[in-house]
Motif scaffolding. Structure first.
Motif, PDB file in Angstrom:
ATOM      1  N   ASP A  82       0.885  -0.960   0.088  1.00 39.40           N
ATOM      2  CA  ASP A  82      -0.260   0.183  -0.032  1.00 39.40           C
ATOM      3  C   ASP A  82       0.711   1.142  -0.118  1.00 39.40           C
ATOM      4  O   ASP A  82       0.809   2.721  -0.329  1.00 39.40           O
ATOM      5  CB  ASP A  82      -1.077  -0.068   0.816  1.00 39.40           C
ATOM      6  CG  ASP A  82      -1.692  -0.973   1.230  1.00 39.40           C
ATOM      7  OD1 ASP A  82      -2.393  -1.485  -0.130  1.00 39.40           O
ATOM      8  OD2 ASP A  82      -2.726  -1.460   2.214  1.00 39.40           O
ATOM      9  N   ARG A 185      -0.517  10.529   8.260  1.00 40.07           N
ATOM     10  CA  ARG A 185      -2.504  10.200   8.686  1.00 40.07           C
ATOM     11  C   ARG A 185      -3.463  11.636   7.422  1.00 40.07           C
ATOM     12  O   ARG A 185      -3.837  11.543   6.791  1.00 40.07           O
ATOM     13  CB  ARG A 185      -3.395   9.577   9.819  1.00 40.07           C
ATOM     14  CG  ARG A 185      -4.320   8.797   9.341  1.00 40.07           C
ATOM     15  CD  ARG A 185      -4.561   8.503  11.308  1.00 40.07           C
ATOM     16  NE  ARG A 185      -5.900   7.747  10.744  1.00 40.07           N
ATOM     17  CZ  ARG A 185      -6.357   6.685  10.330  1.00 40.07           C
ATOM     18  NH1 ARG A 185      -5.201   6.315  10.015  1.00 40.07           N
ATOM     19  NH2 ARG A 185      -7.727   5.914  10.390  1.00 40.07           N
ATOM     20  N   GLU A 188      -2.977  11.573   4.143  1.00 42.00           N
ATOM     21  CA  GLU A 188      -3.962  11.123   3.956  1.00 42.00           C
ATOM     22  C   GLU A 188      -5.889  11.940   3.508  1.00 42.00           C
ATOM     23  O   GLU A 188      -6.109  11.224   2.226  1.00 42.00           O
ATOM     24  CB  GLU A 188      -4.343   9.701   4.332  1.00 42.00           C
ATOM     25  CG  GLU A 188      -3.281   8.442   4.058  1.00 42.00           C
ATOM     26  CD  GLU A 188      -2.772   7.520   5.417  1.00 42.00           C
ATOM     27  OE1 GLU A 188      -4.009   7.539   5.450  1.00 42.00           O
ATOM     28  OE2 GLU A 188      -2.250   6.692   4.976  1.00 42.00           O
ATOM     29  N   LYS A 232      -7.564   2.719   4.285  1.00 43.79           N
ATOM     30  CA  LYS A 232      -6.682   3.816   6.103  1.00 43.79           C
ATOM     31  C   LYS A 232      -7.772   3.844   6.987  1.00 43.79           C
ATOM     32  O   LYS A 232      -7.650   4.268   7.902  1.00 43.79           O
ATOM     33  CB  LYS A 232      -6.282   4.604   5.219  1.00 43.79           C
ATOM     34  CG  LYS A 232      -5.105   4.287   4.189  1.00 43.79           C
ATOM     35  CD  LYS A 232      -3.799   4.023   5.019  1.00 43.79           C
ATOM     36  CE  LYS A 232      -3.420   3.047   3.666  1.00 43.79           C
ATOM     37  NZ  LYS A 232      -1.483   2.239   4.348  1.00 43.79           N
ATOM     38  N   ARG A 241      -9.123   4.669  13.272  1.00 42.17           N
ATOM     39  CA  ARG A 241      -8.020   5.072  13.104  1.00 42.17           C
ATOM     40  C   ARG A 241      -7.375   3.812  14.926  1.00 42.17           C
ATOM     41  O   ARG A 241      -6.487   3.164  13.952  1.00 42.17           O
ATOM     42  CB  ARG A 241      -7.393   6.085  14.540  1.00 42.17           C
ATOM     43  CG  ARG A 241      -5.932   6.334  14.385  1.00 42.17           C
ATOM     44  CD  ARG A 241      -5.625   7.317  14.820  1.00 42.17           C
ATOM     45  NE  ARG A 241      -4.178   7.416  15.495  1.00 42.17           N
ATOM     46  CZ  ARG A 241      -3.239   8.047  14.371  1.00 42.17           C
ATOM     47  NH1 ARG A 241      -3.914   8.573  13.279  1.00 42.17           N
ATOM     48  NH2 ARG A 241      -1.822   7.862  14.627  1.00 42.17           N
ATOM     49  N   PHE A 244      -6.859   0.670  12.254  1.00 42.39           N
ATOM     50  CA  PHE A 244      -5.785   0.901  11.683  1.00 42.39           C
ATOM     51  C   PHE A 244      -4.759   0.130  11.981  1.00 42.39           C
ATOM     52  O   PHE A 244      -3.657   0.176  11.537  1.00 42.39           O
ATOM     53  CB  PHE A 244      -6.087   1.996  10.949  1.00 42.39           C
ATOM     54  CG  PHE A 244      -4.500   1.767  10.337  1.00 42.39           C
ATOM     55  CD1 PHE A 244      -4.631   2.024   9.138  1.00 42.39           C
ATOM     56  CD2 PHE A 244      -3.760   2.826  10.887  1.00 42.39           C
ATOM     57  CE1 PHE A 244      -3.277   2.055   8.008  1.00 42.39           C
ATOM     58  CE2 PHE A 244      -2.361   3.372   9.794  1.00 42.39           C
ATOM     59  CZ  PHE A 244      -1.891   2.664   9.003  1.00 42.39           C
TER      60      PHE A 244
END
Length: 263
Positions: A82, A185, A188, A232, A241, A244
């Motif tokens: 990824d 993050r 993203e 994600k 989160r 993740f």
């Protein structure tokens, strides 16, 4: 099913080995003796430690040491693959940002040169119209001529706002590229929001005139938004989160060995 899982594992291992080939093995000696014994081995050439990324033993002392909780968590398996895709997106955003900033500069330069361009346009247009009558071709109504005329008709403030808007969009793309490249993050999130905001505009442009380039660009942006949100766990999707982080820690070789040591 087993063959499919084996092929996937082999593919993920190739990513890990390729990364270790570029950056070197990542070894770590935890302070916890029981855990350290599971990562360390003795050979005829001396001690060796397991790489936290690829799992192979690397000769020599560990590159770092300390409490197991402070050990680095390298990207492995799917996360490593990824990361490659994300950095491709970062490069695409960087190129787009550079292009937009260049376009903003061109518009800004056009604002300052507008009077001289207008003089050339006024001087040459009568000759163009005369040529049109002689040849039967309406050059004055050609697309480039009409585009230039619309630009000349736009007010100074409109052009300044256009230049500022294009510059801001270009800087946003540069920010997206930076955040994605360093694998943060927030990058993203910026990429998803910055891309999604302009999807309605891309849809509108497709309703005005369809082209292969517009369709490809729209599909790439739509796929990028969907993939980032899903893979994600952004905006709370699939556990957010927390899910993740748990998914990433589950691939950590150190965590796997620590769990095995406690069994």
């Amino acid at each position: 099913m087993k063959d499919k899982q084996a092929r996937r594992a082999a593919m993920e291992r190739r990513w890990e080995l390729r990364s270790c080939g570029r950056h070197g093995h990542l070894t770590y000696a935890p302070d916890e003796s029981g855990l350290a014994s599971r990562l360390r081995a003795d050979s005829a050439q001396g001690e060796a430690w397991r790489c936290l990324r690829c799992g192979d033993y690397a000769l020599g002392p560990a590159t770092a040491s300390g409490p197991a909780d402070d050990a680095p968590v390298p990207l492995r398996g799917k996360a490593l693959r990824d990361a490659f895709i994300i950095r491709l997106l970062a490069i695409e955003r960087l190129l787009r940002g550079v292009f937009l900033i260049a376009a903003a500069y061109v518009v800004w330069r056009f604002v300052g040169a507008k009077d001289s361009v207008q003089r050339v346009f006024d001087k040459d247009l009568p000759a163009v119209r005369d040529l049109s009558r002689r040849t039967g071709i309406d050059f004055a109504d050609a697309a480039p001529t009409r585009l230039l005329q619309r630009a000349l008709d736009a007010g100074h403030s409109t052009l300044v706002l256009l230049a500022a808007g294009v510059l801001a969009y270009g800087l946003l793309e540069i920010l997206e590229a930076y955040g994605l490249w360093i694998m943060k993050r927030w990058g993203e999130y910026v990429a998803v929001v910055g891309t999604a905001v302009f999807l309605p505009l891309e849809i509108y442009e497709l309703t005005e005139k369809v082209s292969a380039l517009k369709i490809v660009a729209f599909l790439i942006n739509l796929a990028a938004v969907a993939w980032l949100i899903w893979s994600k766990h952004l905006f709370g999707v699939r556990g957010g989160r927390a899910a993740f982080e748990k998914e990433r820690e589950s691939t950590s070789l150190l965590e796997v060995e620590r769990t095995a040591a406690q069994v």
